[in-house]
Design a protein around this motif. Structure first.
Motif, short mmCIF file in Angstrom:
data_model
loop_
_atom_site.label_atom_id
_atom_site.label_comp_id
_atom_site.label_asym_id
_atom_site.label_seq_id
_atom_site.Cartn_x
_atom_site.Cartn_y
_atom_site.Cartn_z
N CYS A 82 11.81 6.67 -25.62
CA CYS A 82 10.48 7.18 -25.27
C CYS A 82 10.50 8.71 -25.10
CB CYS A 82 9.94 6.50 -24.02
SG CYS A 82 9.83 4.71 -24.15
N GLY A 83 11.33 9.38 -25.88
CA GLY A 83 11.38 10.84 -25.82
C GLY A 83 12.22 11.41 -24.70
N TYR A 84 12.90 10.56 -23.96
CA TYR A 84 13.74 11.02 -22.85
C TYR A 84 15.19 10.63 -23.08
CZ TYR A 84 9.28 11.45 -20.40
OH TYR A 84 8.00 11.80 -20.05
N ARG A 85 16.10 11.50 -22.68
CA ARG A 85 17.52 11.16 -22.70
C ARG A 85 17.78 10.40 -21.40
NH1 ARG A 85 21.49 11.45 -25.60
NH2 ARG A 85 20.52 12.72 -27.19
N VAL A 86 18.12 9.13 -21.51
CA VAL A 86 18.25 8.22 -20.38
C VAL A 86 19.13 8.79 -19.27
CG1 VAL A 86 19.03 5.92 -19.64
CG2 VAL A 86 17.85 6.18 -21.81
N GLU A 87 20.28 9.31 -19.66
CA GLU A 87 21.24 9.78 -18.65
C GLU A 87 20.79 11.04 -17.92
OE1 GLU A 87 22.77 11.16 -22.74
OE2 GLU A 87 21.67 9.47 -21.93
N GLU A 88 19.72 11.68 -18.39
CA GLU A 88 19.23 12.90 -17.74
C GLU A 88 18.02 12.67 -16.84
OE1 GLU A 88 18.63 15.68 -20.92
OE2 GLU A 88 20.78 15.83 -21.35
N ILE A 89 17.52 11.46 -16.77
CA ILE A 89 16.35 11.16 -15.94
C ILE A 89 16.77 11.20 -14.47
CG2 ILE A 89 14.59 9.44 -15.35
CD1 ILE A 89 14.81 8.49 -18.30
N GLU A 90 16.12 12.07 -13.70
CA GLU A 90 16.52 12.28 -12.31
C GLU A 90 15.97 11.22 -11.36
OE1 GLU A 90 16.03 16.29 -10.95
OE2 GLU A 90 16.94 17.10 -12.78
N ARG A 95 14.67 5.96 -14.17
CA ARG A 95 15.90 5.77 -14.94
C ARG A 95 16.14 4.27 -15.14
NH1 ARG A 95 19.16 9.18 -12.50
NH2 ARG A 95 19.77 7.66 -10.94
N GLU A 96 15.88 3.45 -14.11
CA GLU A 96 16.05 1.99 -14.26
C GLU A 96 15.07 1.44 -15.29
OE1 GLU A 96 18.71 1.04 -13.28
OE2 GLU A 96 19.16 1.82 -11.30
N ILE A 97 13.83 1.91 -15.25
CA ILE A 97 12.84 1.48 -16.25
C ILE A 97 13.33 1.82 -17.65
CG2 ILE A 97 10.54 2.02 -17.19
CD1 ILE A 97 10.24 0.25 -14.82
#
Length: 120
Positions: A82-90, A95-97
């Motif tokens: 969805c346009g986000y790098r999973v490991e960078e979501i603060e 991040r769980e979603i």
């Protein structure tokens, strides 16, 4: 009072999104059982518990907060969703979603379950 997208996601029922996860997987020749398997791997819920949560229209905030055993290997989930790098979501909740979204996406793309269910 204006609600954020994050607040809306927290209150959204897992069942309302699960149906879309399953439809996406089935369009690609995969099954609901495989979608449920990755959800159980991520959260530690049994199939009976998952079915009860879906029937009760449990919201995502409760779903993750009460998960019996979030998989410690979920942090091995990396990449874009969805346009986000999973490991960078603060935000831990978001991040769980995105972990869940990424797992379902991998099922839908035909990735082997042995690869999806990460092991260190």
């Amino acid at each position: 009072m204006k609600t954020s997208a994050n607040d809306r996601v927290r209150r959204m029922s897992v069942a309302s999104v699960h149906v879309h996860y399953v439809a996406k997987a089935e369009r690609k020749g995969r099954t609901r059982a495989e979608v449920d398997e990755v959800i159980r791997w991520l959260t530690g819920y049994s199939q009976d518990q998952l079915e009860a949560l879906l029937a009760a229209k449990t919201d995502f905030e409760t779903f993750f907060a009460e998960a019996p055993a979030m998989n410690p290997n979920r942090f091995l989930i990396t990449g874009m969703i969805c346009g986000y790098r999973v490991e960078e979501i603060e935000d831990p909740f978001m991040r769980e979603i995105r972990h869940l979204d990424k797992l379902v996406d991998e099922v839908s793309k035909g990735k082997a379950m042995e690869k999806i269910l990460r092991r260190p």
